[in-house]
Scaffold this active site. Structure first.
Site, PDB file in Angstrom:
ATOM      1  N   ASP A 371      35.171  39.458  43.632  1.00 48.66           N
ATOM      2  CA  ASP A 371      35.090  39.458  45.096  1.00 48.66           C
ATOM      3  C   ASP A 371      34.302  38.222  45.538  1.00 48.66           C
ATOM      4  OD1 ASP A 371      35.124  40.357  47.726  1.00 48.66           O
ATOM      5  OD2 ASP A 371      33.354  41.623  47.466  1.00 48.66           O
ATOM      6  N   GLU A 374      35.926  33.193  47.655  1.00 50.20           N
ATOM      7  CA  GLU A 374      36.592  32.131  48.454  1.00 50.20           C
ATOM      8  C   GLU A 374      36.038  30.752  48.107  1.00 50.20           C
ATOM      9  OE1 GLU A 374      35.382  35.001  49.724  1.00 50.20           O
ATOM     10  OE2 GLU A 374      37.322  35.967  49.971  1.00 50.20           O
ATOM     11  N   ASP A 450      38.530  42.694  53.727  1.00 48.11           N
ATOM     12  CA  ASP A 450      37.758  43.504  54.671  1.00 48.11           C
ATOM     13  C   ASP A 450      38.522  43.902  55.926  1.00 48.11           C
ATOM     14  OD1 ASP A 450      35.595  43.419  52.947  1.00 48.11           O
ATOM     15  OD2 ASP A 450      34.973  41.484  53.734  1.00 48.11           O
TER      16      ASP A 450
HETATM   17  C1  GLC Z   1      32.901  42.444  50.329  1.00 50.01           C
HETATM   18  C2  GLC Z   1      34.173  43.088  49.824  1.00 50.01           C
HETATM   19  C3  GLC Z   1      34.034  44.597  49.912  1.00 50.01           C
HETATM   20  C4  GLC Z   1      32.822  45.033  49.104  1.00 50.01           C
HETATM   21  C5  GLC Z   1      31.575  44.341  49.632  1.00 50.01           C
HETATM   22  C6  GLC Z   1      30.351  44.646  48.804  1.00 50.01           C
HETATM   23  O1  GLC Z   1      32.758  42.624  51.704  1.00 50.01           O
HETATM   24  O2  GLC Z   1      35.297  42.641  50.527  1.00 50.01           O
HETATM   25  O3  GLC Z   1      35.202  45.212  49.419  1.00 50.01           O
HETATM   26  O4  GLC Z   1      32.673  46.408  49.172  1.00 50.01           O
HETATM   27  O5  GLC Z   1      31.772  42.937  49.630  1.00 50.01           O
HETATM   28  O6  GLC Z   1      30.512  44.260  47.492  1.00 50.01           O
END
Ligand code: GLC
Length: 731
Positions: A371, A374, A450
Site C-alpha cells: 500500500d 504511489e 480509498d
Molecule cells: C491506506 C489504504 C487503506 C489502509 C490504510 C492504513 O489508506 O488505502 O486501505 O487501511 O492506508 O494502512
C-alpha cells in the site's frame, strides 16, 4: 523509409521515426533523434519481430495494414482491410512528446486503467500520475482526475472495428479523448520519449489479448484468493483477529483470507511484528490456518528513520534509498512518521527487499499487501516525492523520480513477488497493490484504494473495474462496503452483491468507521450478505476458470456488454450491467430504496437465474430486484459449473462436487479446467480438462462430455438442464 534491423526507420525534418512490429497486429511508433529507437519501459515484455511487409517509398504494406508516413512531419496514417482508415495523425510534436489524431469512427473510448469515470470515456480528458488521492482530496471525486494507478492505454471501438493505443512512457501523461476538440484525440507526456504502440483489433477482445501479449498477463492465482476476504484498518490484536475468524465460522460465512493492516507492526516499522499485541505470531497464524484461513499482511515501502532499526540501518549503509539531487538520502513521511524510500529500480535493492520477507513468510504469512506505494509522502504538497529526486538504475545511471514515479509501485510488487517465490516456493504468490503501471498485472492483484461508503462509489466501481479489465488488469476489486465513512446495511448488501461477482472480493473499512463485518448488522442484512458470499463460492470453479482464460488469452473475467456485442450500439454506454465471462450477466441495484430496475438484454435468449423464466433479448425489461435479489441472467447456450458448498467454509472445500448447469436454447460448449488450485504442478501438466457440449434442443438438449486431459483427480460431476420453452419466452 528504410529497413533498420527488424524494423523500419523514416528520417523526418525533426528526427527519426522507428516502426517496429510485435505481431501482425501490434506496431510500435517510436520517435528519437538518432538511428536507434528509445528504450522501452519495464512494462513492455515482447520483442520486435520480422513481419512480412512491402516497402513503397513512404508506405509500408503488410498483409493487414498499410502504414503511410509523412516524411517531413513524421505523421502516420494507418489503413486496414478494405482501405478503412484506422488511425490518422493530425500533428506530431516530438519536442512536446505529443500526438494529435483525428477522431475517426470511434463511438467509445475504453480502458485507460483505473479512472473515476463512466465506462465510455469519449469526450473526457485525464492524466496519469499515481497519487495517494485521499491525502489531498478526501475521496475519489468526479472533478478530481488523480488516481492511485496509471495505465496509459486506451481502446477506440465501434461496430466492426477496434484498436488500442499504448503510450509507453512512465512520466506523467495526459490524454484528451475528443474533449477539447471533438474532432481530435491526443496524448502527450511531460518528458521522456514519444513512443507508442498501435494495436489493431478488429474486436475489442483481440485488442485486449494483444495488449496482454505486449505487457504480460496475470498468472493464475491460488484459488483461495478468489474467495471472500475480510479486512479492516486495523485488527489490532491477536485476540481481535481470532474473534473475527471465529465470528466468520460461527455465522457460517465462507471466507479464505484475513488481513493485518498496519497495527500488526511495531511502530509501523515494516518487517516487524508487535511483540505484545501479536504475541506468538507464528502460533496465531497456525491456529488460523487450521481454521481454514490464510493471512495477508501489509508491507508499505516507507521505512521508518530510526537508529537501531535493522531495515533502515542496512539500507542506509548500502545506499539503497532514493536520494536527493545533492546525493543525500531523501526523507519524507508516511505512517511511521519520518521515512525513507527504497530505490526499487535496482535489482540489488529488490533482492534485498525480497529477503526481508523471509521472517514473515516463515511465520506463516501467505500473501503481502503493498500500500502507499504511489509512493505517498505526507511532507509534500503534491503528496509524493518531488520529481527531481534521484533513482539509480542497474547501470549506475541517475534517473529522476518523475520518470520512475509511475513505475515505483510496480517495482515494489516485483520485489515482493520475488520474496514470495523464494520463501514460499511451490506456491503461487499473492501480492495486492494500490498503485500500479502498465504491466503490473504480472505481479499483483489490485484494489482501487480509498473509496467511500456511498452509493456513488458503489456505482462507479463497476465501470472502474470493467475499464481496468480492458487495460489488462484481471484481478481487481474495490473495498466492499466502502472504506471511508459508515456503511448502511442496505448499502452493504448491494455492495456485497456486486463484490461477490468482481474478481477481488474484500470487505475493508477505515479506522473509526462503524464496523462493517456482516455480523455487525441486523440479521436480515447478515443473511443476505452471507447468501451472496456463498454465491461466490458456488461460482468459485467458474471464476477460477475465468482467471485461467485471462492468464492464457488476456480476456478479463468481467466484461462490459459491448465486449461480446460490439455490433450493438446500445451496449456502448452501459455502466451498471456486466458480463462474467460470456454467458452470465449481472444487473446490480446501485441506488437506495430500489426494488426493481431496467435491464438491457442483448440479442438472443436469456434465462433468469433465479426464477428460471425465459426472455427474448434485444430490448429492455423491467426486472424485480428486492433487497435479496441481484438480477442475474444466463444466456441460452451457457454451461455453468456450480460448486456444491454444503458445509464449505473455504475454497479448499469447493471443487469436489460440481453440477454443470446447462442453459438450453442454443448450442453451447464449455471447457472445464481443474487443478490443485495452489501449486505450480499445473505447469507440469498436472491438470484435467473436460469439454462439455450441448445441442440446440430447447427442451431436452443432449449433453456430451469429452475428456481432453485427465491428469488431476476429477470431482463428482452432475448435470442439470434448464430447459427453455421458446414459446413461453416473454416477448
Ligand atoms: C491506506 C489504504 C487503506 C489502509 C490504510 C492504513 O489508506 O488505502 O486501505 O487501511 O492506508 O494502512
Amino acid at each position: 523509409m528504410e529497413r533498420n534491423g527488424t524494423g523500419y526507420t523514416v528520417r523526418g525534418s525533426h528526427g527519426f521515426l522507428h516502426i517496429l512490429f510485435y505481431s501482425e497486429k501490434i506496431v510500435r511508433f517510436a520517435y528519437s533523434d538518432s538511428l536507434k529507437p528509445p528504450s522501452s519501459t519495464d512494462a513492455v515484455l515482447a520483442e520486435p519481430l520480422e513481419v512480412e511487409a512491402g516497402l513503397d517509398n513512404s508506405k509500408l504494406v503488410t498483409g493487414l495494414m498499410t502504414i503511410t508516413v509523412d516524411e517531413d512531419s513524421l505523421a502516420v496514417k494507418i489503413t486496414g482491410p478494405g482501405g478503412a482508415v484506422l488511425s490518422e495523425d493530425v500533428t506530431v510534436d516530438t519536442g512536446k512528446r505529443r500526438v494529435e489524431k483525428k477522431k475517426l469512427w470511434e463511438l467509445g473510448i475504453y480502458g485507460n486503467g483505473e479512472k473515476y469515470s463512466w465506462i465510455n470515456q469519449l469526450g473526457s480528458a485525464t492524466f496519469n500520475y499515481n497519487s495517494d488521492v485521499l491525502f489531498h482530496h478526501c475521496i475519489h471525486n468526479p472533478l478530481i482526475p488523480d488516481m492511485h494507478t496509471a495505465i496509459p492505454f486506451y481502446i477506440g471501438a465501434a461496430p466492426g472495428c477496434a484498436y488500442g493505443i499504448y503510450f509507453d512512457n512512465s512520466y506523467r501523461t495526459d490524454f484528451d479523448f475528443a474533449k477539447t476538440d471533438p474532432g481530435t484525440i491526443s496524448f502527450q507526456a511531460e518528458d521522456g520519449s514519444l513512443d507508442y504502440y498501435f494495436i489493431y483489433g478488429p474486436s475489442v477482445d483481440d485488442v485486449v489479448s494483444s495488449y496482454g501479449s505486449l505487457t504480460g498477463r496475470p498468472d493464475l492465482p491460488r484459488k483461495c484468493f478468489l474467495g471472500y476476504h475480510q479486512s479492516r484498518y486495523s485488527y489490532e490484536t491477536r485476540e481481535e483477529v481470532l474473534s473475527i475468524a471465529e465470528n466468520l465460522r460461527k455465522h457460517d460465512i465462507p471466507c479464505d483470507v484475513l488481513y493485518l493492516d498496519i497495527a500488526y507492526m511495531e511502530g509501523y516499522k515494516v518487517f516487524t511484528v508487535h511483540p505484545e499485541r501479536f504475541k506468538d505470531f507464528k502460533g496465531l497464524l497456525e491456529q488460523l490456518r487450521e481454521m481454514g484461513f490464510v493471512v495477508v499482511v501489509i508491507v508499505n515501502p516507507g521505512v521508518k528513520v530510526e537508529t537501531g532499526y535493522r531495515v533502515y540501518e542496512e539500507g542506509l549503509d548500502r545506499g539503497y534509498f532514493v536520494k536527493t539531487p545533492q546525493g543525500e538520502t531523501y526523507q519524507g513521511e508516511v505512517w511511521p512518521k519520518p521515512a525513507v524510500y527504497p530505490d526499487f529500480l535496482r535489482s540489488e535493492v529488490r533482492k534485498w527487499w525480497a529477503g526481508w520477507h523471509r521472517e514473515l513468510l516463515d511465520a506463516g504469512v501467505e500473501g503481502i499487501w503493498n500500500d502507499m506505494n504511489e509512493p505517498a509522502d505526507f511532507t509534500q504538497e503534491i503528496g509524493t516525492l518531488p520529481g527531481e529526486m534521484v533513482h539509480l538504475d542497474d547501470h549506475g545511471n541517475k534517473r529522476p523520480h518523475s520518470e520512475i514515479h509511475n513505475l515505483y509501485a510496480q517495482l515494489q510488487t516485483r520485489a515482493t513477488r520475488e520474496g514470495l517465490e523464494k520463501y514460499r516456493p511451490g506456491q503461487r504468490p499473492f501480492v495486492l497493490t494500490r498503485a500500479a503501471f502498465a504491466g503490473s498485472q504480472r505481479y499483483s492483484a489490485l484494489w482501487t484504494g480509498d473509496n467511500a461508503s456511498t452509493w456513488e462509489h458503489l456505482e462507479i466501481s463497476i465501470p472502474m473495474m470493467l475499464n481496468l479489465g480492458l487495460s489488462g488488469y484481471a484481478f481487481t476489486g474495490a473495498d466492499v462496503g466502502g472504506y471511508r465513512g459508515d456503511c448502511s446495511g442496505e448499502l452493504l448488501v448491494r455492495w456485497t452483491q456486486v463484490g461477490a461477482l468482481l474478481p477481488y472480493f474484500r470487505n475493508h473499512s477505515e479506522l473509526g468507521t462503524a464496523r462493517q463485518e456482516p455480523w455487525a448488522y441486523p440479521s436480515e442484512i447478515l443473511e443476505i450478505t452471507r447468501d451472496y458470499i456463498r454465491l461466490r463460492y458456488r461460482l468459485l470453479t467458474y471464476y477460477y476458470n475465468l482467471m485461467r482464460e485471462s492468464a492464457q488469452k488476456g480476456a478479463p473475467p468481467i466484461r462490459p456488454l459491448f465486449y461480446h456485442y460490439q455490433d450493438d450500439l446500445r451496449t456502448y454506454n452501459i455502466n451498471d450491467q456486466f458480463l462474467l465471462g460470456e454467458g452470465v450477466m449481472a444487473c446490480p441495484v446501485i441506488r437506495p430504496g430500489m426494488d426493481r430496475r431496467l435491464v438491457y438484454l442483448p440479442g438472443g435468449l436469456w434465462h433468469d437465474y433465479w426464477s428460471g423464466k425465459a426472455y427474448r433479448g434485444g430490448r429492455e425489461i423491467i426486472c424485480e430486484a428486492p433487497l435479496e435479489i441481484l438480477p442475474l441472467f444466463i444466456k441460452a447456450g451457457t454451461i455453468l459449473p456450480h460448486d456444491s458448498i454444503e458445509g464449505a467454509v473455504n475454497a479448499g472445500q469447493t471443487g469436489r462436487v460440481l453440477t454443470m448447469h446447462c442453459y438450453a436454447g442454443k448450442e453451447g460448449a464449455y471447457r472445464l479446467y481443474l487443478d490443485d488450485g495452489s501449486s505450480f504442478a499445473c505447469r507440469q501438466d498436472r491438470y484435467s480438462e473436460i469439454e462439455f457440449t450441448m445441442d440446440s434442443d430447447p427442451l431436452n438438449p443432449a449433453i456430451n462430455k469429452t475428456m481432453i486431459k485427465e491428469n488431476y483427480p476429477l470431482p463428482e460431476i452432475n448435470i442439470k438442464i434448464h430447459s427453455l420453452d421458446e414459446e413461453k419466452a416473454v416477448e
